[in-house]
Scaffold this active site. Structure first.
Site, PDB file in Angstrom:
ATOM      1  N   HIS A  52      23.689  17.397 -49.727  1.00 18.59           N
ATOM      2  CA  HIS A  52      23.684  16.057 -49.659  1.00 18.59           C
ATOM      3  C   HIS A  52      23.341  15.304 -48.570  1.00 18.59           C
ATOM      4  CE1 HIS A  52      25.155  12.188 -51.406  1.00 18.59           C
ATOM      5  NE2 HIS A  52      25.440  12.077 -50.271  1.00 18.59           N
ATOM      6  N   GLU A  96      20.487   5.773 -54.239  1.00 18.17           N
ATOM      7  CA  GLU A  96      21.682   6.930 -54.117  1.00 18.17           C
ATOM      8  C   GLU A  96      22.124   7.200 -55.249  1.00 18.17           C
ATOM      9  OE1 GLU A  96      23.051   7.598 -49.971  1.00 18.17           O
ATOM     10  OE2 GLU A  96      25.117   7.313 -50.583  1.00 18.17           O
ATOM     11  N   SER A  97      22.674   8.651 -55.186  1.00 18.93           N
ATOM     12  CA  SER A  97      23.288   9.041 -56.612  1.00 18.93           C
ATOM     13  C   SER A  97      24.549   9.101 -56.277  1.00 18.93           C
ATOM     14  CB  SER A  97      22.665  10.530 -56.715  1.00 18.93           C
ATOM     15  OG  SER A  97      23.071  11.411 -55.680  1.00 18.93           O
ATOM     16  N   HIS A  98      25.503   9.058 -57.496  1.00 18.80           N
ATOM     17  CA  HIS A  98      27.078   9.417 -57.276  1.00 18.80           C
ATOM     18  C   HIS A  98      27.432  10.128 -58.670  1.00 18.80           C
ATOM     19  CE1 HIS A  98      30.404   7.770 -54.721  1.00 18.80           C
ATOM     20  NE2 HIS A  98      29.766   8.660 -53.942  1.00 18.80           N
ATOM     21  N   ASP A 272      26.810   3.006 -41.670  1.00 19.70           N
ATOM     22  CA  ASP A 272      27.983   2.986 -42.348  1.00 19.70           C
ATOM     23  C   ASP A 272      28.506   4.434 -42.373  1.00 19.70           C
ATOM     24  OD1 ASP A 272      25.977   4.237 -44.229  1.00 19.70           O
ATOM     25  OD2 ASP A 272      27.604   3.932 -45.901  1.00 19.70           O
ATOM     26  N   SER A 317      36.392   7.670 -46.975  1.00 12.86           N
ATOM     27  CA  SER A 317      37.342   6.170 -47.490  1.00 12.86           C
ATOM     28  C   SER A 317      36.215   5.151 -47.143  1.00 12.86           C
ATOM     29  CB  SER A 317      38.254   5.824 -46.429  1.00 12.86           C
ATOM     30  OG  SER A 317      39.622   6.664 -46.647  1.00 12.86           O
ATOM     31  N   GLN A 318      36.095   4.296 -47.981  1.00 11.01           N
ATOM     32  CA  GLN A 318      35.163   3.352 -48.330  1.00 11.01           C
ATOM     33  C   GLN A 318      35.161   1.971 -47.339  1.00 11.01           C
ATOM     34  OE1 GLN A 318      32.473   3.929 -50.851  1.00 11.01           O
ATOM     35  NE2 GLN A 318      33.164   5.753 -50.097  1.00 11.01           N
ATOM     36  N   SER A 536      19.829  14.754 -55.205  1.00  5.28           N
ATOM     37  CA  SER A 536      21.144  15.262 -55.823  1.00  5.28           C
ATOM     38  C   SER A 536      20.797  16.617 -56.366  1.00  5.28           C
ATOM     39  CB  SER A 536      21.696  14.249 -56.537  1.00  5.28           C
ATOM     40  OG  SER A 536      22.775  14.708 -57.480  1.00  5.28           O
TER      41      SER A 536
END
Lengths: 731, 243
Positions: A52, A96-98, A272, A317-318, A536
């Site tokens: 990733h 982006e993939s999740h 970020d 954590s976001q 991904s």
């Protein structure tokens, strides 16, 4: 694999594997450091060297992609790419993939996927102005697939709606190959003044390192490494702590505070804290700037007591950002974040010596060269061309007529209206949405540069890619660009989301290589640079791999928003034309799957040069007012495309398709370079002349009239009322 | 006489504040200002708009935390002094939670967020907020909310109707207040109400999202135009024109 060197190793094979590393990688780390890593360092390598973060298997293929072009302000390598769309105005984009988090916890997985991509765009100094989602699930006939889909849709709605960024488009495709491993790719578009682009390279020894945003908790630990694993039955319980929990309220405040912080002009660099959290942000920012950092974890704001150094470094954590601020200005910036109710603490400083030294209070816990983390080994794995791929899906009852076949394809979950989904997304906030979801591409006006607008679309076809990887890659880029061009916009940049199974399988490696080559060939021909993207891999479950699914999001520029077109037929008496190459096939088509129950054969390969001519021609035709409407022919072929134009415009049509003696092929065959357009009678001659001089085929199809769609194709005659079409499509 | 001054309150989590400002300033050239939720005074403003969004994340209940914020005391004072107060979407929810308007919001009938176009009938044209509309006029306006299902007890509802406090009502394509035209299940198809004095209004639809033809409808512009015109008229009618 374990070698003699292991005899005196500090870690066992099990330790190394648990960190997400291979034994050889562990040996490589020892070699690079000239010593044993400690446990925390090993874990940091585990996440940073994950597929990733490190693109270990895809890096050498990604080099094939064209990344430069007119107007590119930032290519790959930053948090998002940026392209100039009007003088002094840049648009940032990234996908982006999740996928893995969404398989485990669809709601939070999808929500944080949206949050993460928003912050990538924010990291460029851009205000996020739109989100698109490309989603893949198993057939909605199965309750488990519906549950996953509903969870993902509400997760996207939960985050996107609250954060005030409109969800303006996307795709929703159902194939059983995604049943256990859904795909959730989110793309974000942001707007930034070209002279205010933010970057992530740390600089200036002595400059403070400022942590800003939400507190750090125990969620998402090792998420990047987990995203690079295959899913198995035990995953659902075991991995839930690797799924982050998002807070759109904090995310919204973080956007406003960060834009205000960047406005001060004292922020040197920003990134970020997403995948691999503090570890990734500190090492990448240091490595890019050729500097080091001294960080004290004791100063990191945390949600709970007793967190270890490893947890603090790996937490995902976001809603957190890391900033390098000019000396003496940390208080100014921190005050902005605190005004928005967020945390802001100086946790360290930039050092001239390129060493990442992380303390926990007085204790040195990590001492690594930053690039040892960011420069992971790359792998070349054997490739093998897949042979004889074919699926017999099921043997549905044959339709009694072509009209019934049309209604069946129109009502297929992948083709049918997605209104029930996109009305759950706020697609209007920010007052830019001129063409809303459901169209070929969304059109957003730019308040910063009227009358300029941008168009965005995201496309991908896993079935095609499975049958022919090059065709799938080239097709994804071609279709997204054509969708954008159908609104009258000129495609200017793209971002790619590559979703594949395990690259360690030779056939998957072949797919990955050839799909990327396809994207590269199509983008090069259209002169559309890929300015960033996401990979991904390991999208596998016990039932097998997903369809290889490259997705491409394309952004285009409309110099005058008033020239924007939609697919809707506009007026009785307008003439319908087919613009583009005629080549079409039922292989890999929606019709083949839905009506004939097969996924097999060779889909049409896009002729990239001819496609580029078509994509360049459409915006010119729109700008000169020669078109009334335009719609690309994709899933379901010409019959479905015509039906969609009728439904959208509330008009019927009478058409005749010539050229093929096979009615099924004529009506439902799919080809990558065809557009159904309308033109007023008086402008037909001018339109035809323009197409001919551009070297693009054009053929008359029929006329807009009445309240039914009537098509004659070879020996078949089809007449379906508008109401019937609408009922089938809306379900 | 100076131009009407309009305050747009920003709470953390507001997300339509910039949109309302765009319409007031950019489209209508009005004198609009942002006011941060921690401020305690609205002195000098002729109208106050509470914009849409998810104030404080809408944690607890939509609008519940915002209703206790410092600026709400100032909104309350302004409202009782006769200043025009309009809450749009989350702003409406805040006014309900603050008790400045009667009733409450429940989750939508379908239990999902809904973003779509609706038709609303303007039930009164004698209010500052609606003076630029005709009575019975049907306006096309978008909604975007998860909790817009207006609820009040039977007594309150009959009082609202008797006092003509229902300002906007959802209607179908034929102009009838049916369930089909109602996007969220609101009782009596209520889309917007006003307080008894007529200077505090709450509405779920977003007039700022339909104030430019490019965005599909201009039917919201009259809301802001009426608001600004009625302030100007009021100021004119006050002897000396001062505030």
């Amino acid at each position: 694999m374990r070698t003699d060197a292991a005899v005196d190793a500090a870690f066992s094979l099990a330790d190394v594997r648990a960190a997400g590393l291979r034994w050889t990688e562990y040996l490589e780390i020892r070699g690079r450091l000239g010593r044993e890593p400690n446990r925390v360092e090993l874990a940091m390598f585990g996440v940073m060297w994950s597929e990733h973060c490190a693109y270990k298997h895809s890096r050498r293929y990604l080099k094939l992609l064209p990344t430069q072009g007119d107007g590119v302000l930032q290519g790959p390598g930053e948090n998002a790419g940026v392209v100039e769309v009007a003088p002094g105005i840049g648009v940032a984009l990234k996908v982006e993939s999740h996928n893995h988090p969404s398989a485990i916890d669809p709601f939070h997985g999808a929500a944080t996927g949206v949050g993460g991509i928003l912050r990538d765009v924010l990291s460029m100094g851009a205000r996020p102005i739109a989100i698109l989602d490309s989603l893949r699930f198993g057939s909605p006939a199965h309750a488990a697939s519906r549950r996953l889909r509903d969870g993902v849709v509400s997760g996207i709605a939960h985050y996107g709606n609250a954060i005030g960024v409109p969800t303006v488009g996307g795709e929703l495709v159902y194939e059983d190959r995604y049943a256990e491993n859904p795909l959730v790719n989110a793309a974000c578009i942001g707007i930034v003044r070209a002279d205010r682009l933010a970057r992530s390279a740390a600089a200036g020894p002595g400059n403070p390192v400022l942590y800003a945003g939400a507190r750090t908790g125990r969620d998402g630990i090792g998420g990047a490494a987990f995203a690079s694993d295959e899913l198995d039955v035990a995953s659902v319980d075991r991995d839930r702590s690797a799924v982050q929990i998002g807070d759109p309220f904090a995310g919204k405040s973080l956007i406003e505070a960060t834009l205000a912080a960047l406005d001060t002009g004292v922020v040197v660099a920003i990134q970020d804290m997403g995948a691999a959290g503090l570890t990734c942000a500190t090492s990448e920012m240091s490595s890019k700037g050729g500097v080091g950092m001294r960080i004290d974890l004791a100063r990191v704001p945390r949600r709970e007591a007793g967190m270890t150094a490893g947890e603090l470094l790996l937490s995902e954590s976001q809603e957190r950002m890391l900033l390098i601020v000019r000396q003496g200005e940390a208080d100014t910036v921190a005050a902005i974040y605190r005004r928005w109710g967020l945390q802001a603490e100086v946790i360290g400083e930039v050092t001239a010596e390129p060493a990442l030294r992380i303390y926990d209070g007085g204790t040195l816990v990590v001492d690594l060269p930053p690039e040892s983390l960011t420069e992971a080994p790359a792998y070349q794995v054997p490739e093998e061309e897949p042979k004889g791929r074919a699926l017999i899906v099921e043997a549905p009852e044959s339709p009694r007529s072509v009209a019934e076949a049309l209604l069946r394809v129109l009502g297929a979950p992948t083709v049918a209206s997605k209104r029930a989904v996109f009305r759950q997304y706020d697609h209007m906030v920010q007052l830019n949405t001129v063409v809303a979801p459901g169209a070929d591409a969304a059109v957003l006006r730019l308040k910063e540069a009227p009358p300029v607008a941008i168009a965005v679309a995201i496309d991908g076809n896993g079935r095609t890619t499975w049958l022919d990887a090059w065709a799938g890659g080239a097709g994804a880029a071609s279709e997204a660009a054509l969708n954008v061009a159908c609104t009258g916009a000129r495609p200017v940049a793209a971002t790619d989301g590559l979703n594949f199974g395990s690259p360690e399988k030779p056939e998957t490696a072949w797919d990955l290589h050839n799909a990327i080559a396809g994207i590269a060939d199509a983008c090069r021909a259209m002169r559309v640079p890929i300015v960033g993207g996401n990979v991904s891999l390991y999208n596998e479950s016990p039932v097998g791999s997903i369809f290889p699914t490259p997705m491409v999001a394309v952004i285009g520029v409309l110099s005058d928003v008033s020239c924007a077109l939609t697919s809707a037929f506009r007026d009785d008496g307008d003439l319908i034309v087919l613009i583009g190459e005629e080549a079409a096939s039922l292989d890999g088509s929606e019709y083949d799957k839905i009506v004939r129950g097969r996924v097999a054969g060779k889909p049409v390969r896009v002729d990239v040069a001819a496609h580029a001519r078509l994509v360049a021609l459409l915006p010119a035709l729109a700008a000169d007012g020669l078109l009334q409407s335009a719609h690309d022919v994709s899933g379901g072929g010409l019959a479905v495309a015509l039906a969609e134009c009728c439904i959208a415009g509330h008009f019927g049509a009478r058409c005749r398709i010539s050229g093929s003696s096979d009615p099924e092929l004529a009506l439902f065959g799919e080809g990558p370079s065809r557009v159904v357009a309308t033109v007023t009678r008086s402008r037909l001659a001018a339109l035809v002349a323009r197409c001919r001089s551009a070297g693009v085929p054009v053929a008359e199809l029929g006329v807009v009239e009445g309240d039914a769609l009537a098509i004659r194709a070879a020996s078949a005659d089809l007449v379906v009322g508008l109401d019937q079409l609408r009922t089938a499509w809306e379900g | 006489m100076s131009a009407p001054r309009v305050a747009v309150v920003i709470f953390p989590g507001s997300n339509c504040d910039r949109d309302v400002l765009h319409v007031l300033r950019g489209v209508l050239g009005a004198d609009a200002h942002t006011v941060w939720h921690e401020e305690r005074s609205l002195a000098g403003f002729d109208a106050v708009i509470l914009p849409g969004g998810f104030s404080y994340g809408d944690y607890l209940r939509a609008g519940a935390i915002a209703a206790t914020s410092p600026i709400l005391a100032a909104v309350r004072a302004a409202a009782s002094a006769g200043v025009l107060v309009a809450g749009i979407c989350n702003g409406f929810q805040i006014l309900l939670e603050a008790g400045l308007l009667p009733g409450a919001m429940l989750p939508n009938r379908d239990a999902t967020f809904v973003c779509d176009w609706t038709r609303i009938r303007v039930e009164r044209d004698d209010l500052p907020f609606t003076c630029a509309y005709g009575r019975g006029q049907i306006a096309r306006m978008p909604v975007a909310h998860g909790e817009g299902n207006y609820y009040a007890d039977a007594d309150t509802l009959s009082r609202l109707e008797a006092n003509r406090q229902v300002v906007f009502r959802y209607v179908d394509d034929d102009g009838a207040a049916t369930a089909h035209g109602n996007p969220n299940g609101a009782l009596h198809n209520i889309a917007g109400i006003v307080d008894e004095r007529g200077n505090v209004l709450g509405m779920m639809p977003h007039p700022e999202r339909c104030s430019e033809a490019l965005l599909g409808s201009c039917d919201g512009r009259a809301f802001f135009e009426g608001l600004l015109a009625s302030i100007a008229k009021r100021a004119h009618s006050v002897a000396g024109g001062g505030r």
